[in-house]
Write an enzyme that holds these catalytic residues in place. Structure first.
Site, PDB file in Angstrom:
ATOM      1  N   TYR A  71     -47.846   4.855  -3.581  1.00  0.00           N
ATOM      2  CA  TYR A  71     -46.498   5.241  -3.980  1.00  0.00           C
ATOM      3  C   TYR A  71     -45.451   4.783  -2.980  1.00  0.00           C
ATOM      4  CZ  TYR A  71     -48.495   9.612  -1.933  1.00  0.00           C
ATOM      5  OH  TYR A  71     -49.167  10.530  -1.182  1.00  0.00           O
ATOM      6  N   HIS A  82     -43.754  17.123  -7.135  1.00  0.00           N
ATOM      7  CA  HIS A  82     -44.765  16.143  -7.554  1.00  0.00           C
ATOM      8  C   HIS A  82     -46.154  16.583  -7.143  1.00  0.00           C
ATOM      9  CE1 HIS A  82     -47.111  12.314  -6.946  1.00  0.00           C
ATOM     10  NE2 HIS A  82     -46.766  12.252  -8.222  1.00  0.00           N
ATOM     11  N   ASP A 108     -51.545  23.137   1.051  1.00  0.00           N
ATOM     12  CA  ASP A 108     -51.266  23.373  -0.361  1.00  0.00           C
ATOM     13  C   ASP A 108     -51.792  24.733  -0.805  1.00  0.00           C
ATOM     14  OD1 ASP A 108     -50.002  20.948  -0.558  1.00  0.00           O
ATOM     15  OD2 ASP A 108     -51.676  19.900  -1.499  1.00  0.00           O
ATOM     16  N   ARG A 159     -60.670 -14.891 -14.692  1.00  0.00           N
ATOM     17  CA  ARG A 159     -60.561 -14.721 -13.233  1.00  0.00           C
ATOM     18  C   ARG A 159     -60.354 -13.268 -12.828  1.00  0.00           C
ATOM     19  NH1 ARG A 159     -55.419 -17.919 -12.089  1.00  0.00           N
ATOM     20  NH2 ARG A 159     -54.897 -16.825 -14.019  1.00  0.00           N
ATOM     21  N   GLN A 185     -40.667   3.789   2.770  1.00  0.00           N
ATOM     22  CA  GLN A 185     -42.063   3.939   3.188  1.00  0.00           C
ATOM     23  C   GLN A 185     -42.954   3.697   1.971  1.00  0.00           C
ATOM     24  OE1 GLN A 185     -42.733   7.308   5.834  1.00  0.00           O
ATOM     25  NE2 GLN A 185     -44.642   7.783   4.785  1.00  0.00           N
ATOM     26  N   LYS A 239     -39.935   9.090  -5.622  1.00  0.00           N
ATOM     27  CA  LYS A 239     -41.263   8.471  -5.547  1.00  0.00           C
ATOM     28  C   LYS A 239     -41.513   7.590  -6.774  1.00  0.00           C
ATOM     29  CE  LYS A 239     -43.300  12.351  -3.007  1.00  0.00           C
ATOM     30  NZ  LYS A 239     -44.294  13.445  -3.025  1.00  0.00           N
ATOM     31  N   HIS A 274     -45.477  18.886  -4.140  1.00  0.00           N
ATOM     32  CA  HIS A 274     -44.714  18.564  -2.943  1.00  0.00           C
ATOM     33  C   HIS A 274     -43.270  18.195  -3.282  1.00  0.00           C
ATOM     34  CE1 HIS A 274     -48.847  17.247  -1.150  1.00  0.00           C
ATOM     35  NE2 HIS A 274     -48.660  18.547  -1.056  1.00  0.00           N
TER      36      HIS A 274
END
Length: 201
Positions: A132, A119, A169, A23, A47, A72, A62
């Site tokens: 995340y 990160h 960035d 499946r 979040q 995270k 970040h």
């Protein structure tokens, strides 16, 4: 699910166990009890984010100000990314140290990084999907970056890829510049935050 600490203290890789049959496949990609067993506290979920990236898109490095910071838990359900964690905590014995984990939908794995760590990830395939869970909501005034190509960090980016960056960035300072500007969290701030989480704060 097996969890192991990375070269950057307070970050972990989790090897997941996919279950498949005719499946399709099922993967248990997050377990609060496994994570709490390693860290001494759970992930206060504020979040959930999801990104889809073309091959070569590089997001990060970040981080968020501590307190509260932003922990995270990162998972790649489709495609492949190289995930990188950097210790940016001023006063940490491993300040400037990084580690990387290949997140590949074919061999499911997740990464957890505590508040105060940097990160980043680069997409190694078109339409790589990254989901995340984060411990605090988006707060643009408290979120910053370090240039992912900072030569002093020498992050392990692949050499056979053309990178794509956001303007933010691309304009980010180096680790040394961010430290001089007073942007980086301190180990003292982070240790206090971890202690607060362990006591249910």
């Amino acid at each position: 699910m097996e969890i192991r600490e990375l070269a950057v203290p307070d970050s972990y890789a989790l090897d997941l166990v996919p279950h498949g049959d005719s499946r399709g496949r099922f993967t248990e990609w997050y377990r609060a009890d496994v994570l709490a067993g390693a860290t001494g506290f759970g992930l206060p979920l504020a979040q959930a984010n999801h990104s889809v990236s073309a091959r070569g898109v590089l997001r990060g490095v970040h981080f968020a100000l501590v307190p509260p910071g932003q922990a995270k838990y990162v998972y790649c359900p489709a495609g492949k990314v190289l995930d990188v964690i950097v210790d940016i905590r001023v006063g940490s014995p491993t300040f400037g140290v990084h580690d990387s984990v290949l997140l590949d939908s074919e061999q499911p794995r997740a990464v957890y990084l505590s508040e105060g760590l940097g990160h980043a990830f680069v997409s190694l395939a078109d339409n790589s999907s990254v989901t995340y869970l984060v411990s605090s909501g988006y707060s643009p005034g408290r979120e910053f970056g370090i240039h992912p190509m900072d030569p002093d960090l020498a992050l392990p980016w692949p050499t056979d890829i053309e990178f794509g960056f956001s303007a933010k960035d691309q304009a980010a300072p180096t680790l040394a510049e961010a430290r001089e500007q007073g942007l980086l969290p301190t180990m003292e701030q982070c240790a206090a935050r971890y202690a607060q989480l362990r006591t249910g704060g």
